[in-house]
Design an enzyme around this catalytic site. Structure first.
Site, mmCIF file in Angstrom:
data_model
loop_
_atom_site.group_PDB
_atom_site.id
_atom_site.type_symbol
_atom_site.label_atom_id
_atom_site.label_comp_id
_atom_site.label_asym_id
_atom_site.label_seq_id
_atom_site.Cartn_x
_atom_site.Cartn_y
_atom_site.Cartn_z
ATOM 1 N N LYS A 1 0.808 -1.224 0.000
ATOM 2 C CA LYS A 1 0.000 0.000 0.000
ATOM 3 C C LYS A 1 0.835 1.265 0.000
ATOM 4 O O LYS A 1 0.470 2.270 -0.596
ATOM 5 C CB LYS A 1 -0.968 0.028 1.182
ATOM 6 C CG LYS A 1 -0.343 -0.238 2.531
ATOM 7 C CD LYS A 1 -0.508 -1.663 2.879
ATOM 8 C CE LYS A 1 0.294 -2.177 4.003
ATOM 9 N NZ LYS A 1 -0.128 -3.476 4.455
ATOM 10 N N ASP B 1 0.042 3.392 7.876
ATOM 11 C CA ASP B 1 -0.449 2.250 7.096
ATOM 12 C C ASP B 1 -1.923 2.483 6.721
ATOM 13 O O ASP B 1 -2.311 2.321 5.561
ATOM 14 C CB ASP B 1 -0.299 0.968 7.933
ATOM 15 C CG ASP B 1 -0.852 -0.252 7.224
ATOM 16 O OD1 ASP B 1 -0.132 -0.854 6.415
ATOM 17 O OD2 ASP B 1 -2.031 -0.593 7.467
ATOM 18 N N LYS C 1 -3.900 3.140 2.963
ATOM 19 C CA LYS C 1 -5.084 2.394 2.521
ATOM 20 C C LYS C 1 -6.242 3.350 2.207
ATOM 21 O O LYS C 1 -6.982 3.143 1.243
ATOM 22 C CB LYS C 1 -5.491 1.380 3.592
ATOM 23 C CG LYS C 1 -4.466 0.252 3.729
ATOM 24 C CD LYS C 1 -4.687 -0.552 4.992
ATOM 25 C CE LYS C 1 -3.688 -1.674 5.147
ATOM 26 N NZ LYS C 1 -3.674 -2.274 6.469
HETATM 27 P P1 NAP Z 1 8.051 -9.849 5.592
HETATM 28 O O1 NAP Z 1 7.593 -11.018 6.369
HETATM 29 O O2 NAP Z 1 9.026 -8.908 6.197
HETATM 30 O O3 NAP Z 1 8.649 -10.415 4.196
HETATM 31 C C1 NAP Z 1 9.329 -9.606 3.279
HETATM 32 C C2 NAP Z 1 10.048 -10.516 2.284
HETATM 33 O O4 NAP Z 1 10.599 -9.691 1.255
HETATM 34 C C3 NAP Z 1 11.199 -11.304 2.910
HETATM 35 O O5 NAP Z 1 11.258 -12.582 2.342
HETATM 36 C C4 NAP Z 1 12.438 -10.490 2.523
HETATM 37 O O6 NAP Z 1 13.604 -11.253 2.351
HETATM 38 C C5 NAP Z 1 12.009 -9.947 1.154
HETATM 39 N N1 NAP Z 1 12.661 -8.670 0.851
HETATM 40 C C6 NAP Z 1 12.451 -7.470 1.460
HETATM 41 N N2 NAP Z 1 13.236 -6.528 0.895
HETATM 42 C C7 NAP Z 1 13.964 -7.160 -0.044
HETATM 43 C C8 NAP Z 1 14.980 -6.721 -0.940
HETATM 44 N N3 NAP Z 1 15.382 -5.455 -1.001
HETATM 45 N N4 NAP Z 1 15.525 -7.636 -1.793
HETATM 46 C C9 NAP Z 1 15.131 -8.936 -1.774
HETATM 47 N N5 NAP Z 1 14.161 -9.413 -0.941
HETATM 48 C C10 NAP Z 1 13.592 -8.516 -0.082
HETATM 49 O O7 NAP Z 1 6.814 -8.957 5.135
HETATM 50 P P2 NAP Z 1 5.280 -9.395 4.949
HETATM 51 O O8 NAP Z 1 4.557 -9.269 6.244
HETATM 52 O O9 NAP Z 1 5.225 -10.670 4.198
HETATM 53 O O10 NAP Z 1 4.729 -8.190 4.050
HETATM 54 C C11 NAP Z 1 5.077 -8.096 2.700
HETATM 55 C C12 NAP Z 1 4.213 -7.045 2.020
HETATM 56 O O11 NAP Z 1 2.842 -7.377 2.186
HETATM 57 C C13 NAP Z 1 4.356 -5.620 2.580
HETATM 58 O O12 NAP Z 1 4.192 -4.694 1.521
HETATM 59 C C14 NAP Z 1 3.187 -5.496 3.529
HETATM 60 O O13 NAP Z 1 2.754 -4.159 3.691
HETATM 61 C C15 NAP Z 1 2.148 -6.284 2.777
HETATM 62 N N6 NAP Z 1 1.072 -6.804 3.597
HETATM 63 C C16 NAP Z 1 1.342 -7.542 4.704
HETATM 64 C C17 NAP Z 1 0.305 -8.029 5.462
HETATM 65 C C18 NAP Z 1 0.552 -8.835 6.698
HETATM 66 O O14 NAP Z 1 -0.426 -9.079 7.419
HETATM 67 N N7 NAP Z 1 1.759 -9.267 6.966
HETATM 68 C C19 NAP Z 1 -1.010 -7.760 5.087
HETATM 69 C C20 NAP Z 1 -1.253 -7.018 3.928
HETATM 70 C C21 NAP Z 1 -0.204 -6.533 3.197
HETATM 71 P P3 NAP Z 1 14.287 -12.012 3.623
HETATM 72 O O15 NAP Z 1 13.337 -13.108 3.955
HETATM 73 O O16 NAP Z 1 15.587 -12.540 3.100
HETATM 74 O O17 NAP Z 1 14.415 -10.963 4.671
HETATM 75 N N1 HSE Z 2 0.178 -4.141 9.002
HETATM 76 C C1 HSE Z 2 -1.058 -4.189 8.303
HETATM 77 C C2 HSE Z 2 -2.190 -4.209 9.324
HETATM 78 C C3 HSE Z 2 -1.118 -5.430 7.457
HETATM 79 O O1 HSE Z 2 -1.943 -4.482 10.496
HETATM 80 O O2 HSE Z 2 -3.322 -3.939 8.951
HETATM 81 C C4 HSE Z 2 -2.328 -5.458 6.553
HETATM 82 O O3 HSE Z 2 -2.248 -4.492 5.557
#
Ligand code: NAP
Ligand code: HSE
Length: 427
Positions: free
Chosen positions: A107, A202, A206
């Protein structure tokens, strides 16, 4: 005979990325039936491909070389689930130029660089989809972009951050801020930098996305004034409870005569209001318009599997509509002004630390009246010659109310900075 498998690339194999891979495998039969061919993740980009991981990726899946995904002709669609602004933005542009569609959960990137990214996708004849960027499992983007295409939506209002709703729900039962934030991080709800969650950044991203697609105008995160729960005092949560409200981080976007009003703030929500009962990491978005009247979507707003569900839905959407014009254009065809919050009406909660002496309440009421601010209710708790005075106002023009509050803050009898929170109307 089964068609040859379709290749998917992942940028990121963290909470969301690993869940996309796992769910795609678990639901392979359904996916094959929908798409007409098996879909498999060919490569997933991470920072350190050799680091040990609980997600237990199969051998050869992970890479730390973006070019291996960009240049792989067997990958037609990429899910960007790594987050961040750079290098993510540049890599996304490279993917479009390489003829690959992208599905994103990011987002912050869209709320800052949406115009450029949509234009680039369109230029290269590929798709950019973003369901997972707003409210995880809730299909609000699909509903706004597809289901309500013929409806004039004039308000989008709700709880759009799972982390802070999870925290506020626990804090209302007495949990402490730092402990519940750590818990939200451990459960995979929070952003890599949870400051974005707790400061409202965040939710603001959104709201920018929702306002843009609801009103077909470009709204960026810089247009969205936001406050978070990091400055919220537990005493105000307790007062709100006594007065019959719960406190929620509310994001809203409203179409008004002069343009668009957007904002995110901790807000008192009457207990009878549907948003008041939305607890834990759940989100809820209310869409209002003439034809639709009111539609509320409620569901998990954060978490790996919950977000992966939206990512996979978008991947299927891209695969099912490639070679068509469906949902390709970015849909913004007009430019509406952002209306300052001062020019719109809200009911407010004020908490003042005042001297407990005759005439104080009358003076404060008279200052509010000077600015046409009418009082709805008053609660006072006094001890040792001072009083915590809590006033809930009727809806008033916010600029006028803030002018009156400044005059009250300047009174000798008033100490410290008044706490001001918004109050949602019951309807
Ligand atoms: P996360 O657990 O921190 O995972 C990020 C992944 O991206 C990791 O595998 C990391 O590699 C890789 N990465 C980050 N920067 C990189 C770079 N410069 N080069 C190569 N690889 C890179 O994050 P997440 O919670 O999955 O969230 C990911 C996205 O989804 C974000 O944009 C977040 O806002 C969105 N999102 C998350 C949620 C949620 O509930 N978690 C909900 C909605 C949206 P490493 O594993 O090697 O560190
Ligand atoms: N960090 C975000 C939240 C993940 O807590 O809503 C979903 O976009």
């Amino acid at each position: 005979m089964t068609a040859s498998p379709i290749g998917i690339g992942l940028l990121g194999y963290g909470t969301v990325g690993s869940a996309v891979d796992r769910l795609l495998q678990a639901r392979q039969e359904d996916v094959t039936r929908v798409v007409g061919a098996p879909v498999e993740v060919r490569r997933a980009l991470v920072r350190d491909a050799s680091a040990p991981r609980d997600s237990n990726p199969r051998a050869g899946l992970l890479t730390s070389d973006f070019a291996e995904i960009r240049d792989d002709p067997s990958i037609t669609v990429v899910a960007e689930v790594m987050g961040g602004i750079e290098p993510t933005r540049s890599w996304m542009l490279e993917l479009f130029a390489a003829g690959k569609s992208v599905v994103t959960a990011n987002k912050q990137l869209l709320a800052r660089h949406g115009a450029e990214l949509f234009a680039a996708a369109e230029e290269h004849g590929v798709q950019l989809r973003f369901e997972a960027s707003v409210c995880a499992a809730i299909p609000v983007v699909k509903v706004l972009r597809e289901s309500m295409i013929a409806s004039e939506v004039n308000a989008v209002l709700g709880i759009v951050n799972g982390t802070t709703n999870f925290m506020l729900t626990a804090m209302a039962k007495g949990a402490d801020y730092a402990t519940v934030l750590a818990e939200a991080q451990a459960l995979g709800y929070a952003e890599a930098d949870p400051t974005e969650d707790v400061t409202g950044g965040d939710a603001a991203a959104k709201v920018a996305i929702l306002a843009s697609i609801a009103f077909h105008t470009r709204v960026t995160i810089d247009d969205v004034p936001h406050e978070g729960i990091d400055t919220l005092d537990s005493i105000d949560v307790a007062f709100a409870g006594d007065l019959g409200y719960s406190v929620k981080l509310i994001g809203q976007a409203r179409r008004v005569e002069q343009g668009v009003v957007v904002g995110v703030a901790p807000t008192l929500v009457p207990r009878a209001h549907p948003l008041s009962a939305v607890d834990g990491s759940f989100n809820a978005v209310m869409l209002r318009g003439d034809a639709i009247r009111e539609v509320t979507l409620v569901g998990p707003g954060a978490g790996g599997d919950e977000t992966a569900s939206a990512v996979i839905g978008d991947l299927m959407g891209v695969l099912g509509t490639s070679n068509s014009g469906f949902l390709r254009a970015d849909g913004f065809f007009r430019s509406l002004p952002i209306v300052p919050a001062d020019d719109v009406e809200s009911a407010l909660y004020l908490r003042l630390d005042v001297r407990d002496q005759p005439g104080v309440l009358a003076t404060i009421a008279s200052i509010l009246a000077d600015d046409q601010v009418s009082i709805d209710s008053v609660v006072q708790r006094a001890s040792d010659g001072r009083a915590q005075l809590v006033i809930v106002t009727h809806p008033a023009r916010e600029g006028a109310a803030r002018h009156a509050i400044q005059r009250i803050a300047d009174l000798d009898v008033c100490e410290g900075t008044p706490v001001v929170l918004r109050v949602l109307s019951a309807g």
